[in-house]
Design a protein around this motif. Sequence first.
Motif, mmCIF file in Angstrom:
data_model
loop_
_atom_site.group_PDB
_atom_site.id
_atom_site.type_symbol
_atom_site.label_atom_id
_atom_site.label_comp_id
_atom_site.label_asym_id
_atom_site.label_seq_id
_atom_site.Cartn_x
_atom_site.Cartn_y
_atom_site.Cartn_z
ATOM 1 N N SER A 118 -8.273 -1.640 -5.329
ATOM 2 C CA SER A 118 -8.924 -1.721 -4.020
ATOM 3 C C SER A 118 -8.572 -3.025 -3.314
ATOM 4 O O SER A 118 -8.339 -3.047 -2.095
ATOM 5 N N ALA A 119 -8.515 -4.116 -4.072
ATOM 6 C CA ALA A 119 -8.125 -5.400 -3.487
ATOM 7 C C ALA A 119 -6.696 -5.339 -2.950
ATOM 8 O O ALA A 119 -6.402 -5.841 -1.861
ATOM 9 N N ALA A 120 -5.802 -4.704 -3.704
ATOM 10 C CA ALA A 120 -4.410 -4.597 -3.278
ATOM 11 C C ALA A 120 -4.263 -3.686 -2.063
ATOM 12 O O ALA A 120 -3.444 -3.947 -1.177
ATOM 13 N N VAL A 121 -5.055 -2.606 -2.022
ATOM 14 C CA VAL A 121 -5.012 -1.706 -0.866
ATOM 15 C C VAL A 121 -5.337 -2.471 0.414
ATOM 16 O O VAL A 121 -4.727 -2.253 1.465
ATOM 17 N N ARG A 122 -6.261 -3.423 0.296
ATOM 18 C CA ARG A 122 -6.641 -4.213 1.463
ATOM 19 C C ARG A 122 -5.668 -5.352 1.748
ATOM 20 O O ARG A 122 -5.390 -5.672 2.905
ATOM 21 N N GLU B 230 -1.631 5.872 -2.246
ATOM 22 C CA GLU B 230 -0.805 5.066 -3.144
ATOM 23 C C GLU B 230 -1.678 4.402 -4.209
ATOM 24 O O GLU B 230 -1.325 4.348 -5.386
ATOM 25 N N GLY B 231 -2.842 3.896 -3.790
ATOM 26 C CA GLY B 231 -3.754 3.278 -4.742
ATOM 27 C C GLY B 231 -4.221 4.263 -5.794
ATOM 28 O O GLY B 231 -4.294 3.932 -6.989
ATOM 29 N N VAL C 166 -1.547 4.911 -8.391
ATOM 30 C CA VAL C 166 -1.481 3.824 -9.373
ATOM 31 C C VAL C 166 -2.583 3.986 -10.413
ATOM 32 O O VAL C 166 -2.346 3.850 -11.623
ATOM 33 N N LEU C 167 -3.785 4.304 -9.972
ATOM 34 C CA LEU C 167 -4.905 4.487 -10.904
ATOM 35 C C LEU C 167 -4.632 5.649 -11.853
ATOM 36 O O LEU C 167 -4.906 5.557 -13.058
ATOM 37 N N ALA C 168 -4.074 6.735 -11.335
ATOM 38 C CA ALA C 168 -3.747 7.882 -12.184
ATOM 39 C C ALA C 168 -2.684 7.514 -13.215
ATOM 40 O O ALA C 168 -2.772 7.897 -14.391
ATOM 41 N N ALA C 169 -1.702 6.735 -12.800
ATOM 42 C CA ALA C 169 -0.614 6.354 -13.712
ATOM 43 C C ALA C 169 -1.102 5.449 -14.836
ATOM 44 O O ALA C 169 -0.492 5.413 -15.920
ATOM 45 N N LEU C 170 -2.198 4.734 -14.605
ATOM 46 C CA LEU C 170 -2.705 3.796 -15.608
ATOM 47 C C LEU C 170 -3.716 4.425 -16.566
ATOM 48 O O LEU C 170 -4.185 3.758 -17.488
#
Length: 239
Positions: A176-180, A188-189, A192-196
């Motif tokens: 969420s910090a990176a999205v902002r 995209e965020g 990334v969460l799904a991939a992790l």
Amino acid sequence: MTGSVSQSALYRLLTFLSPAFPIGAFTYSHGLEQIIDAGGVGTAEELRIWLKDILAHGAGRSDAILMSQTYRAALAGSVETVRELAELGLALQPSKERHLETSAQGTAFIDTVIASWPPEPKTTAGAVFSGLNNGNHAMTEWPYPVALGLVCAAHELPEDASLTAFLQSFTANLISAAVRAVPLGQNEGQRVLAALEPVIAKVTAKAMNAGLDDLGTSTFLADIASMAHETQYSRLFRS
């Protein structure tokens, strides 16, 4: 304690690890803001790689071990061990801002639980919680993973589900910090969460089979970023 998650346990886990739980998690970036500003993370793939390392080799792994050890010490009724783990969790922070990140969130978490979700003191872990938060010898500062491990044990939540929920919440907050800050798109965020997800599953399993001798990190760039962030001229986040 592992196994299936009851409806009550699921409800409490969702509550404790929700972004709406008032610990101010959204104000911390774990040094990520500085890395983004320096150009080290500018795409979803770079973010995935960065977070994978944080989870597998950095604070994600170490905090999961601390949380697991606290959980088990609370179930065993060891007030002193939980107190020692809290002191260790604070001492392990590599920078002023990382100390603030864990102590401010952990202390706010305990304060909110006391006010809104106090555990039953008749259980062994509940008695540990009560002993550390009442009287003249009460803890006044808590590292977040230790606070969470104690509360999950006191509320009799499964250890494996609690660790998974913690790591998912930690990861989602940094995304969420990176999205902002990058910025990235919401989809995209989520990718990334799904991939992790498999990374979080692996870290959870390893943490449950680790001991205090396994504590340690090798994410030097993340530690340096948290130090550099203290003097960053323009910033959105507290860490």
